[in-house]
Scaffold this motif. Structure first.
Motif, PDB file in Angstrom:
ATOM      1  N   GLN A 589       0.425 -10.080   3.017  1.00 48.02           N
ATOM      2  CA  GLN A 589      -0.247 -10.850   2.693  1.00 48.02           C
ATOM      3  C   GLN A 589      -0.769 -10.705   1.030  1.00 48.02           C
ATOM      4  N   LEU A 590      -1.834 -10.175   1.108  1.00 45.93           N
ATOM      5  CA  LEU A 590      -2.815  -9.905  -0.348  1.00 45.93           C
ATOM      6  C   LEU A 590      -2.126  -9.741  -0.651  1.00 45.93           C
ATOM      7  N   THR A 591      -1.483 -10.317  -1.815  1.00 42.24           N
ATOM      8  CA  THR A 591      -0.453 -10.014  -3.197  1.00 42.24           C
ATOM      9  C   THR A 591      -1.365  -9.559  -4.334  1.00 42.24           C
ATOM     10  N   PHE A 592      -2.276 -10.150  -4.230  1.00 44.06           N
ATOM     11  CA  PHE A 592      -3.101  -9.970  -4.931  1.00 44.06           C
ATOM     12  C   PHE A 592      -4.074  -8.632  -5.308  1.00 44.06           C
ATOM     13  N   LEU A 593      -4.019  -7.941  -4.567  1.00 38.92           N
ATOM     14  CA  LEU A 593      -5.357  -6.925  -3.850  1.00 38.92           C
ATOM     15  C   LEU A 593      -4.726  -5.668  -4.914  1.00 38.92           C
ATOM     16  N   GLU A 594      -5.284  -5.299  -5.258  1.00 38.44           N
ATOM     17  CA  GLU A 594      -5.894  -3.806  -6.593  1.00 38.44           C
ATOM     18  C   GLU A 594      -5.896  -2.469  -5.807  1.00 38.44           C
ATOM     19  N   ILE A 607       0.576   3.307   7.847  1.00 33.31           N
ATOM     20  CA  ILE A 607       0.699   2.585   6.873  1.00 33.31           C
ATOM     21  C   ILE A 607       1.380   1.916   6.838  1.00 33.31           C
ATOM     22  N   LEU A 608       1.478   0.565   5.989  1.00 29.22           N
ATOM     23  CA  LEU A 608       2.085  -0.216   5.501  1.00 29.22           C
ATOM     24  C   LEU A 608       2.846  -0.025   4.409  1.00 29.22           C
ATOM     25  N   GLN A 609       3.501  -0.749   4.258  1.00 27.09           N
ATOM     26  CA  GLN A 609       5.133  -0.317   2.852  1.00 27.09           C
ATOM     27  C   GLN A 609       5.629  -1.789   2.624  1.00 27.09           C
ATOM     28  N   GLY A 610       5.923  -1.111   1.270  1.00 28.43           N
ATOM     29  CA  GLY A 610       6.512  -2.726   0.963  1.00 28.43           C
ATOM     30  C   GLY A 610       5.409  -3.826  -0.116  1.00 28.43           C
ATOM     31  N   LYS A 611       4.929  -4.551  -1.248  1.00 25.60           N
ATOM     32  CA  LYS A 611       4.934  -4.782  -2.273  1.00 25.60           C
ATOM     33  C   LYS A 611       3.106  -4.389  -2.718  1.00 25.60           C
ATOM     34  N   ASP A 614       3.035   0.199  -1.256  1.00 26.84           N
ATOM     35  CA  ASP A 614       3.635   1.382  -2.210  1.00 26.84           C
ATOM     36  C   ASP A 614       2.919   1.489  -3.074  1.00 26.84           C
ATOM     37  N   THR A 615       1.892   1.121  -3.905  1.00 26.28           N
ATOM     38  CA  THR A 615       1.221   1.599  -5.094  1.00 26.28           C
ATOM     39  C   THR A 615      -0.071   1.978  -4.480  1.00 26.28           C
ATOM     40  N   PHE A 616      -1.364   2.219  -3.517  1.00 28.98           N
ATOM     41  CA  PHE A 616      -2.053   2.688  -2.966  1.00 28.98           C
ATOM     42  C   PHE A 616      -2.080   3.914  -2.934  1.00 28.98           C
ATOM     43  N   GLU A 617      -2.887   4.992  -3.823  1.00 29.24           N
ATOM     44  CA  GLU A 617      -2.672   6.786  -3.011  1.00 29.24           C
ATOM     45  C   GLU A 617      -2.790   7.139  -1.491  1.00 29.24           C
ATOM     46  N   ASN A 618      -2.805   8.203  -1.376  1.00 25.99           N
ATOM     47  CA  ASN A 618      -3.687   9.338  -0.358  1.00 25.99           C
ATOM     48  C   ASN A 618      -5.090   8.757  -0.734  1.00 25.99           C
ATOM     49  N   SER A 619      -5.513   8.500  -0.968  1.00 29.69           N
ATOM     50  CA  SER A 619      -6.870   7.983  -0.626  1.00 29.69           C
ATOM     51  C   SER A 619      -7.383   7.307  -0.110  1.00 29.69           C
ATOM     52  N   SER A 620      -6.373   6.081  -0.359  1.00 28.33           N
ATOM     53  CA  SER A 620      -6.848   4.960   0.650  1.00 28.33           C
ATOM     54  C   SER A 620      -7.484   5.146   2.059  1.00 28.33           C
TER      55      SER A 620
END
Length: 708
Positions: A589-594, A607-611, A614-620
């Motif tokens: 739900q945190l759609t502004f999360l960068e 790990i979560l998928q979608g929204k 899908d942009t977070f790298e492995n290091s996260s």
């Protein structure tokens, strides 16, 4: 109102009227004066106002009018005083009315061209087109207005090369400001006319000047001299010490290449000086001593050395003192309580000051902003800070203060920023039972890199629940505007000496310098301490927060589902803890999360998928052996995702370090300078990181830290 056919004078100012100007006002053909300023009027100026053929004074300023200015209105046959300033008017204007004496069109969105008809405006005394969007060259017609006294063209988009001798054709001109354009001003130093003309205001900021114009040495009535944002180099000319010594009120030499003054010690000679701005030069030597009349003194971003002279204690009217980013050292004079009642802003950031803060400094203070960050201050915080009820910012980061958390500041209702980062603060932060005030308007709380312990003190934020910070102060910055105003003429003032707060903070994995801090920016950074226990569900009450960093502690338990309520979050960092359980679906739900990091915990599951996930790298997610998913080497059960191999950056990652390799180099480079940072980067590539940390005696950023 349009039926009042014999009305000659209509003034409706400082009233809370809204809506548009009634077109029926055009029926008042006997009007001599129409004043509709300082209201919430919107819409276009009615063309019917062009019927007011007897109108001599038209003042519709500081409203929200839009559209173009009707040609018939500005060229009414009797009109002498026209003030449409501080609106949203646009387009071009053609002036053909030779009766005009005052033209105020400043602070609009006019794009031009502003043209003048064949008639010579011989009565024109004031022409103010400042703060618009006017392009092109300055019209040559202006140099025919023989009786012009005030000419303001600053902060537009005028361009080209302009000879100063053209302005000398205007024999009565006393105030000239062409600052903030794209002009190159040519000044003939041999011009005899320049020595005869007496100016009170000269604004030549951003005029591509390489030296202080020589003709200024003959100016003995100047009140305001602005030569900022040029390429003036070398020392301030010695002859300036004899220029306008009793009249000069504002001197701005900021953003040049000046290296110093011609005499030591430096006692500045202007006895009426109120604003002195020497920021962003290459000034060396000791601090110049401004006169006792000084209200605002800016000398940040220079190379000033030595101690702060006790002669500063004579500046009993000082309101803003900005000494940031120099090489000043020593302890602070204890006599600073001489101006404690007047001082609003005290910025000593990024120097080498040491010792404690004298209690007497703050007695009866009106302080709004204190910035002592990046020095070597020690000891405890002065308890008299609690009496500074007007404080908006307290920034003590990157020092050596040794104290417990200052709960006693919690009653300061105006406090927006409290930064204690990178000190020796210590002890538990459990809220005392007698604690009634909980920082009601705090926006930024940064206590990272200290030795706080115990459970997270979320009771500090019980008042945060009802706030709607995103709706407040849109596009404004944390600043302190001066109440000093330089009078230009009777219908327009210009405020000087606004101070804007800046800071350094970790955001999105990097050390970031914020030259300006938006009022709406909200951040909580508790990272790199010794907090333990679970993250409580009440953390979901921190609505409006944009940055939340709890990394590098010893937190346990699950990630609370209430985090899904923090819909404004842009950065969330829980890395380097002992969290367990799964990454909950509510976080989608945190759609502004960068930026999102839960690395180096004990999390399990997919790990979560979608929204945005899908942009977070492995290091996260790395450092959680039981996590699985398409971005990780470990596949989830029943997954058809291909097995991926670790990247080069992953393989080179030191699993015991608190942050990824790139962050270390940024942090070290920040502390030692860019060039040294690059060299250190090469050393780290060639040798072990631990060797570097031991060699340079840098305190590790991760894991639990123990005090000797």
């Amino acid at each position: 109102m349009g039926n009042l056919s014999f009305l000659t004078y209509l003034s409706i100012e400082f009233c809370n009227f809204s809506g548009s100007i009634p077109s029926s006002l055009g029926n008042l053909t006997k009007l001599n004066v129409l004043r509709l300023s300082n209201s919430s009027l919107v819409g276009n100026i009615p063309h019917s106002l062009g019927n007011l053929v007897q109108l001599s004074h038209l003042v519709i300023s500081r409203t929200q009018l839009t559209g173009q200015v009707p040609f018939r209105l500005v060229n009414l046959p009797q009109l002498s005083y026209l003030d449409l300033s501080h609106n949203l008017l646009s387009g071009e204007i053609k002036l053909e009315n030779e009766t005009l004496a005052i033209i105020g069109l400043n602070n609009n969105q006019l794009t031009g061209p502003i043209t003048f008809g064949p008639m010579n405006l011989t009565n024109l005394r004031v022409l103010d087109l400042a703060v618009n969007k006017i392009h092109g060259q300055i019209s040559n017609s202006i140099f025919n207005f023989k009786n012009l006294e005030f000419l303001y063209l600053f902060e537009n988009y005028f361009n080209g090369t302009l000879e100063f001798d053209e302005f000398l054709k205007l024999k009565h001109l006393s105030e000239l400001d062409i600052s903030g354009n794209q002009l190159s001003l040519l000044i003939k130093e041999t011009s005899a006319k320049a020595t005869l003309q007496k100016f009170q205001v000269l604004g030549f900021s951003s005029c591509n000047l390489s030296e202080v114009p020589n003709f200024i040495r003959s100016q003995h009535e100047l009140k305001n001299l602005n030569l900022s944002n040029n390429k003036i180099h070398g020392q301030v000319p010695e002859w300036m010490w004899n220029t306008s010594t009793t009249s000069l009120e504002v001197l701005d030499l900021s953003n040049n290449l000046l290296t110093g003054f011609s005499q030591h010690p430096i006692f500045l000679p202007w006895t009426s000086l109120q604003v002195l701005d020497l920021r962003s030069n290459f000034l060396q030597g000791s601090l110049p001593i401004p006169p006792v009349s000084t209200l605002y003194f800016f000398i940040s971003n220079n190379l000033i050395t030595g101690n702060m002279p006790e002669l500063f204690c004579n500046l009993s009217s000082l309101q803003v003192l900005d000494l940031a980013n120099n090489n000043l050292s020593g302890s602070l004079p204890r006599c600073f309580d001489n101006f404690a009642e007047s001082l609003l802003v005290l910025d000593l950031r990024r120097n080498k000051f040491q010792g404690s803060i004298p209690e007497t400094w703050i007695n009866g203070s009106q302080l709004r902003i204190i910035n002592f960050s990046q020095n070597k201050f020690q000891g405890q915080l002065p308890r008299l800070l609690a009496e500074c009820t007007m404080l908006k910012v307290i920034d003590l980061s990157d020092n050596q203060f040794n104290d417990t958390f200052p709960f006693w500041l919690g009653h300061l209702s105006n406090l927006k920023v409290l930064r204690l980062r990178s000190n020796k603060f210590n002890g538990p932060m459990e809220t005392p039972q007698t604690y009634f005030y909980k920082f009601p308007n705090i926006r930024i709380l940064d206590i990272s890199y200290n030795d706080f312990m115990g459970k997270l003190p979320l009771r500090l934020f019980e008042n945060w629940k009802a706030k709607k910070l995103a709706d407040e102060h849109m596009l404004t910055y944390i600043h302190e505007s001066s109440d000093f105003q330089k009078k230009r003429y009777w219908f327009a003032d210009v405020a000087w000496a606004a101070y804007t707060y800046s800071m350094v903070m970790t955001n999105k994995g990097n050390v970031v310098f914020y030259e300006k801090v938006q009022e709406v920016f909200t951040a909580i950074d508790f990272s790199s301490n010794r907090f333990v226990g679970e993250i409580p569900e009440s953390i979901g009450n921190l609505k409006g927060v944009q940055l939340l960093n709890l990394s590098n502690n010893a937190l346990t338990g699950h990630i609370p589902s209430s985090l899904g309520n923090l819909t404004e979050l842009e950065t969330l960092d829980f890395s380097q803890n002992n969290l367990s359980g799964e990454i909950l679906q509510q976080l989608t739900q945190l759609t502004f999360l960068e930026v999102f990091s839960v690395s180096h915990n004990n999390l399990a599951g997919p790990i979560l998928q979608g929204k945005q996930f899908d942009t977070f790298e492995n290091s996260s997610f790395e450092g959680n052996p039981r996590l699985c998913g398409r971005t990780l080497t470990r596949k989830c059960e029943n997954s058809n995702e291909p097995h991926s191999h670790p990247s080069i950056s992953q393989e080179s990652q030191d699993s015991g370090s608190p942050f990824e390799f790139g962050w270390k180099i940024v942090a070290i480079g920040y502390g030692f300078g860019f060039v040294v940072g690059v060299i250190i980067g090469q050393i780290v590539i060639a040798r072990k990181y631990d060797w570097l940390m031991k060699t340079l005696r840098i305190r590790p950023l991760g894991g639990r830290r123990h005090r000797n």
